[in-house]
Design an enzyme around this catalytic site. Structure first.
Site, short mmCIF file in Angstrom:
data_model
loop_
_atom_site.label_atom_id
_atom_site.label_comp_id
_atom_site.label_asym_id
_atom_site.label_seq_id
_atom_site.Cartn_x
_atom_site.Cartn_y
_atom_site.Cartn_z
N GLU A 213 8.27 -3.47 7.96
CA GLU A 213 6.89 -3.00 7.89
C GLU A 213 6.07 -4.12 7.30
O GLU A 213 6.33 -4.56 6.18
CB GLU A 213 6.77 -1.80 6.96
N ASP B 87 -2.68 3.44 -1.62
CA ASP B 87 -1.72 2.58 -2.29
C ASP B 87 -1.90 2.51 -3.79
O ASP B 87 -3.01 2.55 -4.30
CB ASP B 87 -1.79 1.16 -1.70
N TYR C 286 7.53 9.09 9.54
CA TYR C 286 7.57 8.56 8.18
C TYR C 286 7.26 9.71 7.25
O TYR C 286 6.13 10.20 7.22
CB TYR C 286 6.52 7.45 8.06
#
Lengths: 413, 279
Positions: free
Chosen positions: B50, B61, B176
């Site tokens: 990734e 994040d 995911y």
């Protein structure tokens, strides 16, 4: 005073400019729901809860009662006679949102959203703030409704808006200084979103402007539309006609949208939004997202943004911390694209001059944000006939700004 | 057409082991160091790479990846240079799947069609774009699928059974699973909760399910690998790199090699997890 909080669908004609957003939260290509999957179910819940609330007369009754007794609405529509005389042209009115409890229009939205948060059974409130006006309004309603409040504020803003930080803490809120990124409003918003994504069960995110993912832009607009609804009624009583021109400052754009929205279908009314021109749009140091930006996606919506040629977000600059945001509400972007609202800008210096003129001529110290709107009026009013009626939203009071203006004028306090 | 991702997961499935998915930020701390790291990941046991496309405002994040994105931007990374890194990797490695991960604005600004064409040519296999839920599928997801790229969707603990079909509808390559409510590099998930969530997702799809967010150590990676088809580690690798930078933010000599040694411990643990669990 009729409370038209439910302006989205009720009474909207097919050709109305007031019928947006569509089912996907879009105003034309702008708006939408550009959020992480974790937040998506929460945003859908919020949309559903807001739809129920805005169709519930009891919700409106409670809000109306608070507006009357807590905020002090309706706010006056005031004829600025000395300013009018001095400029020698158009007749200038101020919609006095700075007289609201907490000193700005921000309380209109916070009261609506706190009632919604309570309805949804949320037990923790988070908010972002730039200048601190929305943070103070959030802390205020949380104190009133006994809900814990955490305000994210960029570390740079914490430093330059100390009085508001103290006010929030006095009201019982926690203020977290955000050091990530550049430590300003956009970083505070990033951090609030990070909090929300971490505390999905109990937390309500009280966004302060007409931006963010759907339904926020529409919901905040609806709660702020009381500004324009009152103005319409008041100006008809005072002048027997609708205003010729509406003017408001635009950062995220909530006071402007609140004033503009009820007039969008009144095609004879010219509408002007004034962005923060900073040191001048040509210098690159400004917060004029429409004049100096381009469409992009940030904080859950597509809108005009300040960005570089690789799609990275740029820092805004403005003397006014409340306009210092690299984006603008998506409905404004749409109104710009279809040409219904004209977006122009005023520089730091023009705003500072207007700040002083207003203080001396009217005995009203305006927020630096609102002074941007006035700066435009100072430019155009002398060129207009005496029967031309301009209404400006005086969105906030300027006590919070005296330190920064003094500094710019070389006065040590 | 079978993509590199599909081929890789099918092969791992036959071997009965989980995939180790390694995340690094493109251009962190500079393009050359980043390329050295990128081109060493497969040999260090990464089954899928990734590659983060830096963005100024990475809302999903945590501090580690935020900081790495800003380092990369400061060192001059651009979308074009990120794609160049993939193009260079492909000269030596034509089998390891590469998934670009990031936010929509830099892609939107570049132009979706332009981006997809260049990504495909560079040798990108899939995309993970955090701020594009299924409600916005016509923006990038559907065009990406049409361009022959996998679009990997995130499923989260808040994605309930009612919503899962919509989330999975246009997902391809793998799913995911974001194991916690939160941002990257924060709290670590409970293995039991993860196993239940994977079972739930598998009830709706035959795609492989990889798990990420909050996996930091070889032990944690092994725990995930026993339940999932893949374990994703990002913040821990990015932090290992950050620890190798000097006061000026430059990589110390030998930094990529030492980060890759750490990656090796994670991939070994992931690959052997099911053997040790068989007791």
């Amino acid at each position: 005073m009729s409370m038209k909080v439910d302006t989205v669908a009720v009474g909207a004609t097919p050709n109305s400019l007031r019928s947006g957003p569509d089912g996907r939260g879009r105003f034309g290509i702008f708006g939408g729901r550009f959020v992480a999957e974790t937040l998506m179910p929460l945003i859908l819940d919020l949309e559903k809860a807001y739809d129920e609330a805005r169709n519930d007369p009891a919700f409106h009754a409670e809000l109306r009662d608070l507006q009357l007794h807590y905020t002090g609405r309706p706010s006056p529509l005031y004829f600025a006679s000395r300013l009018t005389e001095k400029l020698g042209g158009a007749k200038i009115y101020f919609k006095r949102e700075e007289l609201n409890h907490t000193g700005s229009h921000k309380i209109n939205n916070c009261l609506g959203q706190i009632l919604l948060a309570r309805r949804m059974g949320k037990t923790r409130i988070i908010a972002e703030t730039g200048a601190g006006q929305h943070g103070v309004a959030s802390a205020t309603v949380c104190a009133k409704f006994d809900l814990p409040c955490l305000v994210y504020m960029g570390a740079t803003d914490v430093e330059r808006q100390k009085p508001n930080v103290f006010r929030m803490r006095l009201l019982g809120a926690d203020v977290t200084a955000v050091t990530s990124g550049s430590g300003t409003l956009k970083d505070a918003m990033n951090e609030a979103l990070r909090d929300w994504v971490t505390n999905v069960g109990d937390t309500y995110y009280l966004i302060g402007t007409v931006a963010g993912p759907h339904p926020y832009p529409a919901m905040v607009r609806d709660f702020q539309s009381v500004i324009g609804e009152e103005t319409k009624q008041q100006i008809l009583e005072l002048e027997g006609k609708l205003p010729d021109t509406l003017v408001a400052c635009v950062g995220g754009g909530s006071n402007a949208m609140g004033l503009f929205h009820p007039f969008l279908d009144d095609t004879g009314v010219e509408i002007v939004g004034v962005e923060a021109g900073g040191h001048g749009v040509e210098t690159g140091e400004h917060s004029a997202s429409i004049t100096g930006g381009s469409p992009g996606v940030l904080h859950g919506n597509r809108t005009y943004l300040l960005q570089n040629d690789d799609g990275q977000i740029l820092e805004g600059h403005s003397i006014s911390a409340g306009l210092d945001y690299p984006g603008i509400g998506p409905e404004h972007s749409w109104l710009h694209d279809i040409g219904r609202v004209k977006y122009i800008n005023a520089t730091d210096k023009e705003a500072r001059d207007a700040f002083q003129v207003c203080s001396k001529l009217e005995g009203l110290i305006p927020a630096l944000e609102s002074a941007h709107a006035l700066a435009h009026i100072i430019k155009v009013a002398p060129t207009l006939p005496k029967d031309h009626v301009i209404v400006m939203c005086l969105s906030g009071r300027g006590d919070k700004d005296v330190f920064s203006v003094a500094e710019h004028l070389g006065v040590e306090l | 057409m079978t993509t590199r991702l599909e081929t890789r997961f099918a092969a791992l499935g036959k071997e009965g082991r989980a995939a180790f998915v390694a995340f690094i930020t493109a251009g962190d701390p500079d393009q050359e160091t980043s390329f050295e790291l990128l081109s060493g990941l497969a040999a260090a046991g990464a089954d899928v790479i990734e590659l983060g496309m830096p963005f100024t405002d990475p809302m999903a994040d945590g501090p580690a990846i935020q900081a790495s994105s800003l380092r990369a931007l400061k060192a001059g990374i651009t979308m074009k240079r990120t794609l160049d890194l993939v193009r260079r990797l492909r000269q030596a490695d034509n089998t390891t799947p590469v998934v670009l991960m990031g936010y929509y604005n830099p892609i939107y600004h570049m132009g979706v069609e332009n981006f997809l064409a260049q990504a495909k040519t560079a040798g990108v296999d899939g995309l993970i774009v955090v701020d594009l839920p299924p409600e916005e599928d016509d923006e990038l997801c559907v065009p990406a699928l049409n361009a022959g790229l996998n679009f990997i969707r995130l499923a989260t603990p808040t994605t309930d059974d009612k919503r899962l079909p919509a989330v999975l509808a246009n997902t391809s390559g793998f799913v995911y699973y974001v194991s916690i409510n939160g941002i990257t590099g924060s709290a670590s998930p409970e293995a039991r909760d993860v196993a239940q969530a994977i079972a739930r997702i598998k009830g709706h799809t035959s795609l492989p399910v990889a798990v990420g967010f909050g996996i930091r150590t070889p032990d944690q990676a092994a725990n995930i690998a026993r339940a999932a088809d893949g374990a994703v580690v990002g913040s821990a690798i990015v932090s290992a790199l950050a620890a190798e930078l000097d006061a000026k933010g430059k990589a110390r000599p030998g930094a990529p090699g030492r980060v890759l040694e750490f990656v090796r411990t994670l991939s070994d643990a992931t690959h052997t997890a099911r053997e040790s669990a068989a007791v």
